[in-house]
Design a protein around this motif. Sequence first.
Motif, PDB file in Angstrom:
ATOM      1  N   GLY A  76      -7.308  -8.080   4.399  1.00 35.74           N
ATOM      2  CA  GLY A  76      -6.605  -6.666   4.329  1.00 35.74           C
ATOM      3  C   GLY A  76      -5.117  -6.662   3.971  1.00 35.74           C
ATOM      4  N   LEU A  77      -4.555  -7.915   3.826  1.00 31.95           N
ATOM      5  CA  LEU A  77      -3.112  -7.876   3.471  1.00 31.95           C
ATOM      6  C   LEU A  77      -2.744  -7.707   1.737  1.00 31.95           C
ATOM      7  N   GLY A  78      -3.611  -8.125   0.922  1.00 32.65           N
ATOM      8  CA  GLY A  78      -3.760  -8.060  -0.492  1.00 32.65           C
ATOM      9  C   GLY A  78      -4.958  -8.595  -0.913  1.00 32.65           C
ATOM     10  N   SER A  79      -4.995  -8.321  -2.458  1.00 36.33           N
ATOM     11  CA  SER A  79      -6.264  -8.717  -3.042  1.00 36.33           C
ATOM     12  C   SER A  79      -6.062  -9.691  -4.016  1.00 36.33           C
ATOM     13  N   ARG A  80      -6.969 -10.328  -4.894  1.00 38.54           N
ATOM     14  CA  ARG A  80      -6.827 -10.970  -5.911  1.00 38.54           C
ATOM     15  C   ARG A  80      -5.859 -10.560  -7.119  1.00 38.54           C
ATOM     16  N   ASP A  81      -6.278  -9.203  -7.358  1.00 36.55           N
ATOM     17  CA  ASP A  81      -5.403  -8.678  -8.480  1.00 36.55           C
ATOM     18  C   ASP A  81      -4.026  -8.242  -7.931  1.00 36.55           C
ATOM     19  N   ASN A  82      -4.053  -8.061  -6.534  1.00 37.35           N
ATOM     20  CA  ASN A  82      -2.683  -7.397  -6.044  1.00 37.35           C
ATOM     21  C   ASN A  82      -2.420  -8.006  -4.796  1.00 37.35           C
ATOM     22  N   LEU A  83      -1.577  -9.210  -5.284  1.00 42.72           N
ATOM     23  CA  LEU A  83      -1.017  -9.976  -4.009  1.00 42.72           C
ATOM     24  C   LEU A  83      -0.138  -9.455  -3.164  1.00 42.72           C
ATOM     25  N   HIS A  84      -0.023  -9.815  -2.115  1.00 40.88           N
ATOM     26  CA  HIS A  84       1.069  -9.089  -1.094  1.00 40.88           C
ATOM     27  C   HIS A  84       2.294 -10.245  -1.570  1.00 40.88           C
ATOM     28  N   PRO A  85       3.494  -9.752  -1.596  1.00 42.18           N
ATOM     29  CA  PRO A  85       4.673 -10.482  -1.896  1.00 42.18           C
ATOM     30  C   PRO A  85       4.695 -11.629  -1.190  1.00 42.18           C
ATOM     31  N   ILE A  86       4.267 -12.015   0.105  1.00 40.69           N
ATOM     32  CA  ILE A  86       4.292 -13.296   0.947  1.00 40.69           C
ATOM     33  C   ILE A  86       3.117 -14.124   0.033  1.00 40.69           C
TER      34      ILE A  86
END
Lengths: 161, 299
Positions: A76-86
């Motif tokens: 739920g944090l990020g996706s392969r194409d849209n990573l979370h900054p962490i």
Amino acid sequence: MKISLTVNGQLREVEITPYTRLLDLLREDLGLTGTKEGCGKGECGACTVIMDGELVASCLVPAPQADGSEVLTIEGLGSRDNLHPIQESFVETGAVQCGFCIPGMILASKKLLDENPHPAEEEIRLGLSGNICRCTGYAKIIDAVMMAAEKMDGRESDQDG
Amino acid sequence: MKQENNQPISGTDFKNYFQPSSLKEALEIRDKYRSEVKLVAGATDIFVQYNEKLHEVENWLDISRIEDLKKIEKKEKSIFIGPLVTHLEIIKSDLINKHFSALSAAALEVGSPQIRSRGTIGGNICTSSPAGDLLPPLLAYEAKFHLSSRKKSRIVESDEFFTGPKKNILKDSELLTGIEIPISDAEVYSFWKKIGRRKALVISTLTLNLVLEFENDLIKRAGLAVGSAAPVPVRLKKIEEKMLGKKLSQLDYKKIAEEVKNRISPIDDLRGTKEYREDVAADIMVNALEKIEKERVSG
């Protein structure tokens, strides 16, 4: 017995037994295998998720206690194409080797940075003290959290401006 | 070889997981099932104990939804802590930190963030491990435990509660319903130290808690308790008595430390030997007195 809980923003209903753990529910019933089982005894942190805003070891949460809760897993944090900054920072600093501990490390980092956007090294070590990594020696993981703090700071002020 | 699967089949027929929302209901269930029901609050200990054999537990009494047991309240001369208050809530409580700083310090060293967010003070007490980190501070601050059954309630002194490793005086019809700690209006100094093999997620090798209350430089009350040093967390009343009515400068720290060493009965285990624990207890006792002395000078 049936429980309902919000996982990564979606309301889910799951049939459980009294001895189902939140970890089993996430991995087996919902297929969210990013949450790992290491020790099964709350000592390694691989199964870490954020439940109702708190960091928990999902292997030690009876599923009936998760009824009505809100859970965030690594999916739920990020996706392969849209990573979370962490996640970006973990990639960029080379903080990942085998990767097994990383979902837990990243969620512990998120919880830490949500509460303390500019942690000192000692605070990072305390925030991640429930997560064990057997590959990296932690130095790069700490670098990653520091980098993430900077990135998130920048993005927040972008939004504000 | 095929292993027999004794797990009940999943479905809707689970009547053995009780999750009452009131204390009254919980006490009724407790009364009906007695030793046949396993209590669960934060689950951080019992889920480890029953790891991989959770299905063997026939009846669960999950008290985690009882809101009345989650409060921290200031009474006239005491603070009342609900048994479902978590270690994290203890750390965050200004009230506890102000009056019982050693309890906050102990809570901060329990397990890890993941454990502190779920594990409760009531769980720490009722599990009654000799290594329970909150127990020495509760003894040293002279906490009282409120116990209730369906029919009766009673209040017991914390140092009468523990009877052996993982054993206590709680009856199988009773629940711990509150922890009450008296507030002192004297000048209070506290010391807490945990010795373990690493900083996080470690079962204590030894813990020591010293509380001293002063009035005109004289020790008015002393609370001294040690964990992981005997079959139960112990309060060393004989040593406390020797400090009463004296100034810190009148105490022989080395002699008191030697006495601590003589009055504990630790065992050899994988966390440390008997000799190691005795020596460390003596050393920390000296540290405790020196630290309080320093704080008073600077303070």
